[in-house]
Design a protein around this motif. Structure first.
Motif, PDB file in Angstrom:
ATOM      1  N   GLY A 165      20.077  75.094  68.936  1.00  0.00           N
ATOM      2  CA  GLY A 165      19.603  75.505  67.624  1.00  0.00           C
ATOM      3  C   GLY A 165      20.602  76.337  66.851  1.00  0.00           C
ATOM      4  N   CYS A 166      20.196  76.746  65.662  1.00  0.00           N
ATOM      5  CA  CYS A 166      21.053  77.588  64.832  1.00  0.00           C
ATOM      6  C   CYS A 166      20.176  78.376  63.870  1.00  0.00           C
ATOM      7  CB  CYS A 166      22.054  76.735  64.060  1.00  0.00           C
ATOM      8  SG  CYS A 166      23.191  77.732  63.096  1.00  0.00           S
ATOM      9  N   ASP A 167      20.456  79.681  63.764  1.00  0.00           N
ATOM     10  CA  ASP A 167      19.672  80.540  62.861  1.00  0.00           C
ATOM     11  C   ASP A 167      20.423  80.904  61.588  1.00  0.00           C
ATOM     12  OD1 ASP A 167      17.554  80.575  64.524  1.00  0.00           O
ATOM     13  OD2 ASP A 167      17.659  82.688  65.080  1.00  0.00           O
ATOM     14  N   ASN A 168      21.562  80.251  61.364  1.00  0.00           N
ATOM     15  CA  ASN A 168      22.421  80.730  60.273  1.00  0.00           C
ATOM     16  C   ASN A 168      21.986  80.342  58.877  1.00  0.00           C
ATOM     17  OD1 ASN A 168      24.160  82.264  61.688  1.00  0.00           O
ATOM     18  ND2 ASN A 168      25.480  80.547  62.203  1.00  0.00           N
ATOM     19  N   MET A 169      21.413  79.172  58.741  1.00  0.00           N
ATOM     20  CA  MET A 169      20.972  78.723  57.424  1.00  0.00           C
ATOM     21  C   MET A 169      22.099  78.676  56.388  1.00  0.00           C
ATOM     22  SD  MET A 169      17.861  77.878  57.787  1.00  0.00           S
ATOM     23  CE  MET A 169      16.921  77.927  56.270  1.00  0.00           C
ATOM     24  N   CYS A 170      23.250  78.129  56.760  1.00  0.00           N
ATOM     25  CA  CYS A 170      24.262  77.809  55.748  1.00  0.00           C
ATOM     26  C   CYS A 170      23.577  76.848  54.786  1.00  0.00           C
ATOM     27  CB  CYS A 170      25.467  77.133  56.385  1.00  0.00           C
ATOM     28  SG  CYS A 170      26.249  78.172  57.631  1.00  0.00           S
ATOM     29  N   SER A 171      23.764  77.060  53.471  1.00  0.00           N
ATOM     30  CA  SER A 171      22.856  76.395  52.531  1.00  0.00           C
ATOM     31  C   SER A 171      22.982  74.872  52.534  1.00  0.00           C
ATOM     32  CB  SER A 171      23.054  76.950  51.117  1.00  0.00           C
ATOM     33  OG  SER A 171      24.348  76.656  50.674  1.00  0.00           O
ATOM     34  N   VAL A 174      21.749  70.883  57.544  1.00  0.00           N
ATOM     35  CA  VAL A 174      20.427  70.434  57.965  1.00  0.00           C
ATOM     36  C   VAL A 174      20.123  70.863  59.414  1.00  0.00           C
ATOM     37  CG1 VAL A 174      21.085  68.145  58.887  1.00  0.00           C
ATOM     38  CG2 VAL A 174      18.913  68.409  57.664  1.00  0.00           C
ATOM     39  N   VAL A 175      21.155  71.318  60.123  1.00  0.00           N
ATOM     40  CA  VAL A 175      21.004  71.611  61.560  1.00  0.00           C
ATOM     41  C   VAL A 175      19.874  72.599  61.889  1.00  0.00           C
ATOM     42  CG1 VAL A 175      22.174  72.650  63.569  1.00  0.00           C
ATOM     43  CG2 VAL A 175      23.312  70.890  62.241  1.00  0.00           C
ATOM     44  N   PRO A 176      19.743  73.709  61.156  1.00  0.00           N
ATOM     45  CA  PRO A 176      18.651  74.633  61.496  1.00  0.00           C
ATOM     46  C   PRO A 176      17.272  73.964  61.408  1.00  0.00           C
ATOM     47  CG  PRO A 176      20.221  75.689  60.029  1.00  0.00           C
ATOM     48  CD  PRO A 176      20.599  74.241  60.077  1.00  0.00           C
ATOM     49  N   PHE A 177      17.159  72.911  60.581  1.00  0.00           N
ATOM     50  CA  PHE A 177      15.875  72.211  60.450  1.00  0.00           C
ATOM     51  C   PHE A 177      15.695  71.153  61.529  1.00  0.00           C
ATOM     52  CE2 PHE A 177      17.369  73.720  56.387  1.00  0.00           C
ATOM     53  CZ  PHE A 177      16.294  74.480  55.976  1.00  0.00           C
ATOM     54  N   GLY A 209      28.003  75.335  71.694  1.00  0.00           N
ATOM     55  CA  GLY A 209      26.893  75.911  70.941  1.00  0.00           C
ATOM     56  C   GLY A 209      27.214  75.784  69.453  1.00  0.00           C
ATOM     57  N   GLN A 210      26.209  75.816  68.582  1.00  0.00           N
ATOM     58  CA  GLN A 210      26.484  75.737  67.133  1.00  0.00           C
ATOM     59  C   GLN A 210      27.221  76.979  66.672  1.00  0.00           C
ATOM     60  OE1 GLN A 210      25.903  73.026  65.661  1.00  0.00           O
ATOM     61  NE2 GLN A 210      24.353  72.049  66.907  1.00  0.00           N
ATOM     62  N   ASN A 211      26.974  78.105  67.357  1.00  0.00           N
ATOM     63  CA  ASN A 211      27.609  79.366  66.970  1.00  0.00           C
ATOM     64  C   ASN A 211      27.738  80.202  68.253  1.00  0.00           C
ATOM     65  OD1 ASN A 211      28.249  81.896  66.038  1.00  0.00           O
ATOM     66  ND2 ASN A 211      26.486  82.093  64.681  1.00  0.00           N
ATOM     67  N   SER A 261      33.070  78.436  66.914  1.00  0.00           N
ATOM     68  CA  SER A 261      33.025  79.852  66.549  1.00  0.00           C
ATOM     69  C   SER A 261      32.573  79.984  65.101  1.00  0.00           C
ATOM     70  CB  SER A 261      34.410  80.467  66.690  1.00  0.00           C
ATOM     71  OG  SER A 261      34.878  80.311  68.005  1.00  0.00           O
ATOM     72  N   HIS A 262      32.040  81.161  64.776  1.00  0.00           N
ATOM     73  CA  HIS A 262      31.633  81.425  63.391  1.00  0.00           C
ATOM     74  C   HIS A 262      32.438  82.621  62.873  1.00  0.00           C
ATOM     75  CE1 HIS A 262      29.373  82.247  59.807  1.00  0.00           C
ATOM     76  NE2 HIS A 262      28.573  81.225  60.036  1.00  0.00           N
ATOM     77  N   PRO A 263      33.099  82.465  61.717  1.00  0.00           N
ATOM     78  CA  PRO A 263      33.963  83.538  61.203  1.00  0.00           C
ATOM     79  C   PRO A 263      33.231  84.874  61.046  1.00  0.00           C
ATOM     80  CG  PRO A 263      34.241  81.543  59.913  1.00  0.00           C
ATOM     81  CD  PRO A 263      33.104  81.277  60.857  1.00  0.00           C
ATOM     82  N   SER A 300      26.054  80.493  51.595  1.00  0.00           N
ATOM     83  CA  SER A 300      25.422  81.468  52.512  1.00  0.00           C
ATOM     84  C   SER A 300      26.177  81.593  53.828  1.00  0.00           C
ATOM     85  CB  SER A 300      23.972  81.085  52.849  1.00  0.00           C
ATOM     86  OG  SER A 300      23.243  80.929  51.696  1.00  0.00           O
ATOM     87  N   ARG A 301      27.487  81.640  53.744  1.00  0.00           N
ATOM     88  CA  ARG A 301      28.286  81.743  54.969  1.00  0.00           C
ATOM     89  C   ARG A 301      28.421  83.191  55.436  1.00  0.00           C
ATOM     90  NH1 ARG A 301      29.375  77.990  58.607  1.00  0.00           N
ATOM     91  NH2 ARG A 301      31.494  78.697  58.925  1.00  0.00           N
ATOM     92  N   ASN A 302      28.103  84.142  54.538  1.00  0.00           N
ATOM     93  CA  ASN A 302      28.140  85.561  54.932  1.00  0.00           C
ATOM     94  C   ASN A 302      29.524  86.105  55.278  1.00  0.00           C
ATOM     95  OD1 ASN A 302      25.325  86.264  54.699  1.00  0.00           O
ATOM     96  ND2 ASN A 302      25.029  84.822  56.384  1.00  0.00           N
TER      97      ASN A 302
HETATM   98 FE1  SF4 Z   1      24.564  76.477  61.811  1.00  0.00          FE
HETATM   99 FE2  SF4 Z   1      27.022  75.385  61.691  1.00  0.00          FE
HETATM  100 FE3  SF4 Z   1      25.039  74.377  60.178  1.00  0.00          FE
HETATM  101 FE4  SF4 Z   1      26.058  76.785  59.566  1.00  0.00          FE
HETATM  102  S1  SF4 Z   1      27.185  74.806  59.522  1.00  0.00           S
HETATM  103  S2  SF4 Z   1      23.855  76.248  59.669  1.00  0.00           S
HETATM  104  S3  SF4 Z   1      26.558  77.574  61.614  1.00  0.00           S
HETATM  105  S4  SF4 Z   1      25.125  74.381  62.425  1.00  0.00           S
END
Ligand code: SF4
Ligand code: 5AD
Length: 468
Positions: A165-171, A174-177, A209-211, A261-263, A300-302
């Protein structure tokens, strides 16, 4: 639920086809394990199969279009085998849910990424007549206790999933869904899997992992921040750098890689752990997505452009020869020409060895689809993508040419794509290296003198066997 395999009858055959990211390929190995436990055997011949599963990807529109084309083709298999069961699994199944059954009349089973344990039951439902679906997402499922069946494996490198899974919600994403809430897998089960791969003779593992930087084990369940754990949970928790350290120590003769990795979350501690262990490869996949701070904000990359650059500097300060790659999106909603130029200059500044580069593809239901207009015309997206590819190719060529005259350590994976007289494998920094076979064999770690390079490959000759 489990049916004991009946050796008196011929066992039913399962054919799995995987699309998309490494995580999906790793999931297919879990699916095979579940189905094998329930009496199915694997086949690599789709015409011989009783059950065909497509493990699908939904990240861009063209991924889904490819799968739809494939489903049309499978209609013919069904014509010649009335009992053939076709299942659509993974992200596209999760995104479209029962709509998929309405749209694709030939699909018998629809299963999302968290319902694979139910697959034998879903197939049994189809056996009774009808079609079956399960797209429930879970907050706990990690399949940690299962023993993946290595499919299409070269017996040398394997993926090990460490979280889901992924909780990041990059706008844009679709992965978090489709893959649900982020959860980490028990480090004990990760370690067991790694030790078993080591015992079977595998030489390299990639932790997936996604992150990965937000990996945190505190006993299971949906992701929590370290700060919000109880003192006892904190004391017993395992973060990503601790996990890397544990794995690298447990299998000192194996090469360890990880992705992605996530920046925002990557830490100095992780990079120092890499530097500490000779068997952790010097390679980081750190998707930038854009080089412009305003666009990053809309995504929404933060993090900002400057933050990203700081992370690159941090990595290069600690591991000067670290390979770094990125993901880049061209023509995201509202991106101006100047902002696109910032992406080009970030690629140049960062000196990525390699990038995965994509045109923005709006995905229904994502925050970007809800709040923004997909306003960059297709021809502009294509032109921007071409410009990005051009700069990245120039950069890759430059980076690869710097290896000429140097020696690199290559883990032999198999035949080179172009010639069966040559081996191919990757160096520490994840660059593909090709050299004449001589007496070497897959699984050998070979020291290779680089003589020539292209945008994608180093070409050289073997000097001898080496160690990590
Ligand atoms: Fe998660 Fe990667 Fe999608 Fe961002 S781009 S929501 S980190 S899977
Ligand atoms: N359009 C284009 N590329 C996307 N990615 C994710 N979502 C989209 C989208 N809607 C890219 C990102 C991510 C990689 C796995 O796929 O660059 O890092």
């Amino acid at each position: 639920m489990s049916t004991v395999p009946n050796t008196q009858q011929t066992q039913r055959k399962l054919y799995i086809e995987s699309y998309g990211c490494a995580m999906n390929f790793a999931d297919s190995e879990i699916i095979a394990s579940i189905m094998n436990e329930n009496g199915f055997i694997n086949t690599s011949d789709e015409l011989d199969a009783d059950v065909i599963f497509l493990n699908t990807c939904a990240i861009r529109d063209n991924a889904e279009n490819r799968i739809r084309e494939r489903l049309k083709h499978l209609r013919n298999n069904k014509k010649s085998n009335n009992d053939l069961i076709i299942g659509v699994l993974g992200c596209m199944a999760e995104r479209l849910k029962s709509k998929l059954l309405e749209e694709e009349k030939l699909v018998d089973v629809v299963a999302g990424p968290d319902s694979y344990r139910e697959l034998p039951k879903l197939v049994a439902e189809v056996d009774q007549g009808g079609r079956a679906i399960n797209v429930l997402l879970s907050r706990e499922e990690t399949y940690g206790d299962l023993n993946p069946v290595r499919l299409n494996s070269n017996g040398i490198s394997a993926f090990v999933s460490i979280m889901r899974g992924c909780d990041n919600m990059c706008s844009f994403c679709v992965v978090p869904f489709t893959r649900g809430r982020e959860r980490s897998r028990d480090p004990k089960s990760i370690l067991n899997e790694v030790l078993e791969l080591n015992q079977k003779g595998y030489k390299e593992i990639t932790l997936l992992g996604q992150n990965v930087d937000s990996y945190l084990w505190f006993g299971g369940g949906p992701k929590k921040e370290f700060k919000s754990l109880t003192t006892e949970e904190q004391q017993n928790s395992v973060d990503f750098s601790a996990l890397l350290d544990m794995v690298a120590t447990a299998v000192p003769k194996m090469r360890i890689r990880y992705s992605t990795s996530h920046p925002r979350d990557i830490t100095e501690k992780v990079i120092r752990t890499m530097a500490k262990h000779i068997n952790i490869c010097n390679y980081v996949h750190l998707p930038a997505q854009s080089g412009n701070t305003r666009v990053l904000e809309v995504m929404s990359r933060n993090y900002s452009r400057e933050w990203y650059m700081e992370k690159i500097s941090m990595i290069r300060n600690i591991i000067p020869d670290c390979g770094i790659s990125s993901d880049i999106i061209a023509g995201f909603s509202t991106e101006t020409e100047e902002e696109h130029q910032d992406t080009l200059s970030l690629i140049e500044w960062s000196q990525f060895d390699f990038s995965y580069m994509y045109k923005y593809s709006e995905r229904p239901g994502t925050p970007a689809a809800k709040k923004l207009t997909d306003d960059i015309p297709e021809d502009v997206k294509s032109r921007r993508l071409q410009e990005i590819i051009l700069v990245q190719n120039r950069m890759s060529q430059f980076k690869n040419s710097q290896y000429i005259g140097k020696t690199v350590k290559v883990l032999v994976e198999g035949n080179s794509k172009k010639s069966d007289q040559d081996w191919s494998g990757r160096n520490d920094q994840n660059v593909m290296v090709v050299f004449p076979k001589e007496t070497y064999k897959p699984g050998d770690l070979v020291e290779v003198l680089v003589e020539r390079s292209t945008t994608t490959t180093l070409i050289g000759k073997a000097i001898g066997l080496t160690s990590l």
